[in-house]
Design an enzyme around this catalytic site. Sequence first.
Site, PDB file in Angstrom:
ATOM      1  N   LYS A  22       0.730 -12.914  -7.003  1.00  0.00           N
ATOM      2  CA  LYS A  22       1.393 -13.806  -6.025  1.00  0.00           C
ATOM      3  C   LYS A  22       0.924 -13.471  -4.600  1.00  0.00           C
ATOM      4  O   LYS A  22       0.576 -14.356  -3.832  1.00  0.00           O
ATOM      5  CB  LYS A  22       2.910 -13.626  -6.124  1.00  0.00           C
ATOM      6  CG  LYS A  22       3.683 -14.162  -4.948  1.00  0.00           C
ATOM      7  CD  LYS A  22       5.167 -13.933  -5.071  1.00  0.00           C
ATOM      8  CE  LYS A  22       5.676 -12.643  -4.478  1.00  0.00           C
ATOM      9  NZ  LYS A  22       5.674 -12.574  -2.998  1.00  0.00           N
ATOM     10  N   ASN A  23       0.901 -12.173  -4.277  1.00  0.00           N
ATOM     11  CA  ASN A  23       0.594 -11.790  -2.895  1.00  0.00           C
ATOM     12  C   ASN A  23      -0.875 -11.978  -2.539  1.00  0.00           C
ATOM     13  O   ASN A  23      -1.219 -12.028  -1.358  1.00  0.00           O
ATOM     14  CB  ASN A  23       1.028 -10.340  -2.636  1.00  0.00           C
ATOM     15  CG  ASN A  23       2.535 -10.221  -2.490  1.00  0.00           C
ATOM     16  OD1 ASN A  23       3.239 -11.233  -2.488  1.00  0.00           O
ATOM     17  ND2 ASN A  23       3.026  -9.004  -2.384  1.00  0.00           N
ATOM     18  N   ARG A  92       8.647 -15.581   3.888  1.00  0.00           N
ATOM     19  CA  ARG A  92       8.045 -14.977   5.070  1.00  0.00           C
ATOM     20  C   ARG A  92       6.535 -15.216   5.152  1.00  0.00           C
ATOM     21  O   ARG A  92       5.967 -15.333   6.243  1.00  0.00           O
ATOM     22  CB  ARG A  92       8.341 -13.471   5.035  1.00  0.00           C
ATOM     23  CG  ARG A  92       7.780 -12.737   6.193  1.00  0.00           C
ATOM     24  CD  ARG A  92       8.169 -11.287   6.155  1.00  0.00           C
ATOM     25  NE  ARG A  92       7.237 -10.483   6.920  1.00  0.00           N
ATOM     26  CZ  ARG A  92       7.276 -10.327   8.229  1.00  0.00           C
ATOM     27  NH1 ARG A  92       8.225 -10.904   8.925  1.00  0.00           N
ATOM     28  NH2 ARG A  92       6.385  -9.576   8.847  1.00  0.00           N
ATOM     29  N   CYS A 116      12.798 -12.450   1.987  1.00  0.00           N
ATOM     30  CA  CYS A 116      13.797 -11.511   1.468  1.00  0.00           C
ATOM     31  C   CYS A 116      14.623 -10.940   2.617  1.00  0.00           C
ATOM     32  O   CYS A 116      14.121 -10.791   3.735  1.00  0.00           O
ATOM     33  CB  CYS A 116      13.103 -10.350   0.776  1.00  0.00           C
ATOM     34  SG  CYS A 116      12.163 -10.809  -0.664  1.00  0.00           S
ATOM     35  N   ARG A 121      12.078  -7.603   9.870  1.00  0.00           N
ATOM     36  CA  ARG A 121      10.771  -8.185   9.591  1.00  0.00           C
ATOM     37  C   ARG A 121      10.225  -9.055  10.730  1.00  0.00           C
ATOM     38  O   ARG A 121      10.047 -10.265  10.581  1.00  0.00           O
ATOM     39  CB  ARG A 121      10.823  -8.985   8.276  1.00  0.00           C
ATOM     40  CG  ARG A 121      11.331  -8.158   7.132  1.00  0.00           C
ATOM     41  CD  ARG A 121      11.181  -8.830   5.809  1.00  0.00           C
ATOM     42  NE  ARG A 121       9.849  -8.634   5.260  1.00  0.00           N
ATOM     43  CZ  ARG A 121       9.499  -9.024   4.045  1.00  0.00           C
ATOM     44  NH1 ARG A 121      10.342  -9.642   3.277  1.00  0.00           N
ATOM     45  NH2 ARG A 121       8.285  -8.807   3.608  1.00  0.00           N
ATOM     46  N   SER A 163      -0.187  -3.821   9.078  1.00  0.00           N
ATOM     47  CA  SER A 163       0.584  -4.917   8.474  1.00  0.00           C
ATOM     48  C   SER A 163      -0.327  -5.755   7.575  1.00  0.00           C
ATOM     49  O   SER A 163      -1.407  -6.186   7.988  1.00  0.00           O
ATOM     50  CB  SER A 163       1.172  -5.789   9.591  1.00  0.00           C
ATOM     51  OG  SER A 163       1.386  -7.106   9.132  1.00  0.00           O
ATOM     52  N   VAL A 164       0.144  -5.991   6.354  1.00  0.00           N
ATOM     53  CA  VAL A 164      -0.634  -6.769   5.380  1.00  0.00           C
ATOM     54  C   VAL A 164      -0.805  -8.196   5.895  1.00  0.00           C
ATOM     55  O   VAL A 164      -1.914  -8.718   6.003  1.00  0.00           O
ATOM     56  CB  VAL A 164       0.072  -6.763   4.001  1.00  0.00           C
ATOM     57  CG1 VAL A 164      -0.661  -7.656   3.013  1.00  0.00           C
ATOM     58  CG2 VAL A 164       0.192  -5.341   3.470  1.00  0.00           C
ATOM     59  N   ASP A 305       7.010  -2.355  -2.901  1.00  0.00           N
ATOM     60  CA  ASP A 305       7.400  -3.400  -3.862  1.00  0.00           C
ATOM     61  C   ASP A 305       7.708  -2.838  -5.258  1.00  0.00           C
ATOM     62  O   ASP A 305       8.130  -3.587  -6.136  1.00  0.00           O
ATOM     63  CB  ASP A 305       6.298  -4.467  -3.967  1.00  0.00           C
ATOM     64  CG  ASP A 305       6.258  -5.371  -2.748  1.00  0.00           C
ATOM     65  OD1 ASP A 305       7.177  -5.288  -1.917  1.00  0.00           O
ATOM     66  OD2 ASP A 305       5.298  -6.162  -2.629  1.00  0.00           O
ATOM     67  N   ILE A 327       8.480   1.632   4.680  1.00  0.00           N
ATOM     68  CA  ILE A 327       7.859   0.374   5.126  1.00  0.00           C
ATOM     69  C   ILE A 327       8.905  -0.580   5.707  1.00  0.00           C
ATOM     70  O   ILE A 327       8.724  -1.116   6.786  1.00  0.00           O
ATOM     71  CB  ILE A 327       7.111  -0.331   3.964  1.00  0.00           C
ATOM     72  CG1 ILE A 327       6.104   0.631   3.322  1.00  0.00           C
ATOM     73  CG2 ILE A 327       6.422  -1.619   4.447  1.00  0.00           C
ATOM     74  CD1 ILE A 327       4.936   1.011   4.178  1.00  0.00           C
ATOM     75  N   ARG A 397      11.142 -16.231  -7.430  1.00  0.00           N
ATOM     76  CA  ARG A 397      10.132 -16.275  -6.357  1.00  0.00           C
ATOM     77  C   ARG A 397       8.876 -15.500  -6.753  1.00  0.00           C
ATOM     78  O   ARG A 397       7.778 -15.860  -6.317  1.00  0.00           O
ATOM     79  CB  ARG A 397      10.704 -15.657  -5.071  1.00  0.00           C
ATOM     80  CG  ARG A 397      11.690 -16.551  -4.367  1.00  0.00           C
ATOM     81  CD  ARG A 397      12.053 -15.989  -3.000  1.00  0.00           C
ATOM     82  NE  ARG A 397      10.862 -15.531  -2.322  1.00  0.00           N
ATOM     83  CZ  ARG A 397      10.804 -14.501  -1.500  1.00  0.00           C
ATOM     84  NH1 ARG A 397      11.877 -13.805  -1.221  1.00  0.00           N
ATOM     85  NH2 ARG A 397       9.675 -14.156  -0.927  1.00  0.00           N
TER      86      ARG A 397
HETATM   87  C1  UD1 Z   1       3.443  -7.949   2.314  1.00  0.00           C
HETATM   88  C2  UD1 Z   1       3.857  -8.371   0.922  1.00  0.00           C
HETATM   89  C3  UD1 Z   1       5.174  -7.715   0.533  1.00  0.00           C
HETATM   90  C4  UD1 Z   1       5.078  -6.200   0.715  1.00  0.00           C
HETATM   91  C5  UD1 Z   1       4.559  -5.832   2.106  1.00  0.00           C
HETATM   92  C6  UD1 Z   1       4.295  -4.345   2.283  1.00  0.00           C
HETATM   93  C7  UD1 Z   1       2.964 -10.598   0.725  1.00  0.00           C
HETATM   94  C8  UD1 Z   1       3.231 -12.043   0.644  1.00  0.00           C
HETATM   95  N1  UD1 Z   1       4.024  -9.808   0.890  1.00  0.00           N
HETATM   96  O1  UD1 Z   1       4.473  -8.403   3.199  1.00  0.00           O
HETATM   97  O2  UD1 Z   1       5.466  -8.037  -0.816  1.00  0.00           O
HETATM   98  O3  UD1 Z   1       6.339  -5.611   0.536  1.00  0.00           O
HETATM   99  O4  UD1 Z   1       3.330  -6.536   2.381  1.00  0.00           O
HETATM  100  O5  UD1 Z   1       3.394  -3.900   1.334  1.00  0.00           O
HETATM  101  O6  UD1 Z   1       1.832 -10.140   0.613  1.00  0.00           O
HETATM  102  N2  UD1 Z   1       5.996  -5.697  10.764  1.00  0.00           N
HETATM  103  C9  UD1 Z   1       6.293  -5.781  12.105  1.00  0.00           C
HETATM  104  N3  UD1 Z   1       5.705  -6.771  12.821  1.00  0.00           N
HETATM  105  C10 UD1 Z   1       4.829  -7.669  12.273  1.00  0.00           C
HETATM  106  C11 UD1 Z   1       4.535  -7.560  10.897  1.00  0.00           C
HETATM  107  C12 UD1 Z   1       5.141  -6.572  10.164  1.00  0.00           C
HETATM  108  O7  UD1 Z   1       7.055  -4.977  12.631  1.00  0.00           O
HETATM  109  O8  UD1 Z   1       4.330  -8.536  12.989  1.00  0.00           O
HETATM  110  C13 UD1 Z   1       6.657  -4.657   9.946  1.00  0.00           C
HETATM  111  C14 UD1 Z   1       7.566  -5.266   8.897  1.00  0.00           C
HETATM  112  O9  UD1 Z   1       8.814  -5.581   9.424  1.00  0.00           O
HETATM  113  C15 UD1 Z   1       7.616  -4.168   7.876  1.00  0.00           C
HETATM  114  C16 UD1 Z   1       6.199  -3.584   7.931  1.00  0.00           C
HETATM  115  O10 UD1 Z   1       5.679  -3.952   9.198  1.00  0.00           O
HETATM  116  O11 UD1 Z   1       8.546  -3.206   8.230  1.00  0.00           O
HETATM  117  C17 UD1 Z   1       5.268  -4.064   6.836  1.00  0.00           C
HETATM  118  O12 UD1 Z   1       5.121  -5.447   6.903  1.00  0.00           O
HETATM  119  P1  UD1 Z   1       3.809  -6.195   6.382  1.00  0.00           P
HETATM  120  O13 UD1 Z   1       2.802  -5.203   5.938  1.00  0.00           O
HETATM  121  O14 UD1 Z   1       3.423  -7.172   7.433  1.00  0.00           O
HETATM  122  O15 UD1 Z   1       4.371  -6.957   5.138  1.00  0.00           O
HETATM  123  P2  UD1 Z   1       4.233  -8.474   4.767  1.00  0.00           P
HETATM  124  O16 UD1 Z   1       2.834  -8.932   5.010  1.00  0.00           O
HETATM  125  O17 UD1 Z   1       5.353  -9.249   5.330  1.00  0.00           O
END
Ligand code: UD1
Length: 417
Positions: A22-23, A92, A116, A121, A163-164, A305, A327, A397
């Site tokens: 999915k991701n 998200r 979620c 976030r 950040s992913v 996850d 995280i 989801r």
């Molecule tokens: C992706 C995955 C999710 C996984 C997460 C961490 C998808 C669709 N989702 O989520 O399943 O749990 O990676 O492996 O691929 N953050 C900030 N500012 C930002 C962006 C992120 O502070 O602009 C923080 C977030 O709040 C969180 C951390 O960074 O605490 C990690 O977020 P991120 O790596 O961006 O996760 P997602 O891409 O949302």
Amino acid sequence: MDKIIIDGKSNLIGSIDIPGSKNAALPILVSSLLSKKNLKIHNIPEVQDIKSMIQLLKSFGVSVIKKENEVILNAKNLKNNIADYDLVRKMRASILVLGPLLARFKKATISLPGGCAIGTRPIDIHLDSLSQLGVKFKIENGFVKGVVEKELVGSKIILPFPSVGATENLIMTACLSKGTTIIKNSAKEPEIIDLAKSLIAMGAKISGSGTNTIIIKGVQNLKEANHKIMFDRITAGTFIIAAVMTKSKFKIQNVNSKYLKSLIQVLSKMKAKLKIQKNSIIVVPTSKINGININTAPYPGFPTDLQAQMMALMCLAKGNSKISEKIFENRFLHVAELNRLGANIKVVKDTALIEGNVRFRGAQVMASDLRASVSLVLAALCAEGKTVINRVYHLDRGYEKIEKTLGNCGPTITRKK
Ligand code: UD1
């Protein structure tokens, strides 16, 4: 709202073929926005987040032809660059459309995303890094409005955290920016490698994906391409943990163990028995599993996850365990529900203290987020009696028709409307 009912004391029998990720699929679907040519994607999982993303892409004018696990997308005739609250609030990952829409339209308006209920976030890293490519943002009435003032120009960007989503947004946007973009401290997740592979097939010039420095040389146009989505390493990990918890001999197929290393290491330390084969992993039952202390971390660390699922296993282990969640803040919504099933877990700041040797007992519980929900399913499989899990839409989801996939492996699991 749907609920599922699970009979306890179940075993898993036989094997499961792990579906596409999915991701990985979400950003790859979004990448179709960058091109006027067809993008054909294979191995798309049948989960709600994918349906929501396809709906969002259609709202911009992307043509989508979907047949079972294949989809052909074409973004030649885009008509809209505004992503509405109703479509974005569910997920998200909707924020991923921001960069590609800016690359095509030079302006975009996106409702602030939902998803979620795990912490605040924020999206500051997305916005700060896209700003460095030449976008000006403002936030108004719950919407992010972005405008490219002159043109998108490559830059050297150092992410404050890997950040992913921000890494994915930047890679996609940089593909159509002028010159070279260097992303330092980029996320290294396998799903980023998959996105880069798909973009490279579309004609993008990307090197370094899977490392902490990704280099993208902008191109003017992208071409027609085909891509097969990688396996879902979180679904694979969930089934591996389920087999260990239920003491089942069970084969998890269509996986690459390279991307499951941290889970395999943790389970091996706990004395679980796993046979690693070329494209599969066999779980062999063991009588005693030991407790352990772990932290979640960005890849290649232990995935957040799989934290909730691992916590359910720790409840059954010999001795106590600890998990520190590094995280997301507030990603312990499953703790209260696991405790309803008989667990004894306490949370102190970012750490859950888990008492071992627990016997789960069936109860009514509430699914709160995607991975939290599946930890309740795992506990229910081992419980005495029936468990009713309410608010199953969180599970839908990310897991393909769980009552069928899991039901096909032995357990009795039914869905009620
Ligand atoms: C992706 C995955 C999710 C996984 C997460 C961490 C998808 C669709 N989702 O989520 O399943 O749990 O990676 O492996 O691929 N953050 C900030 N500012 C930002 C962006 C992120 O502070 O602009 C923080 C977030 O709040 C969180 C951390 O960074 O605490 C990690 O977020 P991120 O790596 O961006 O996760 P997602 O891409 O949302």
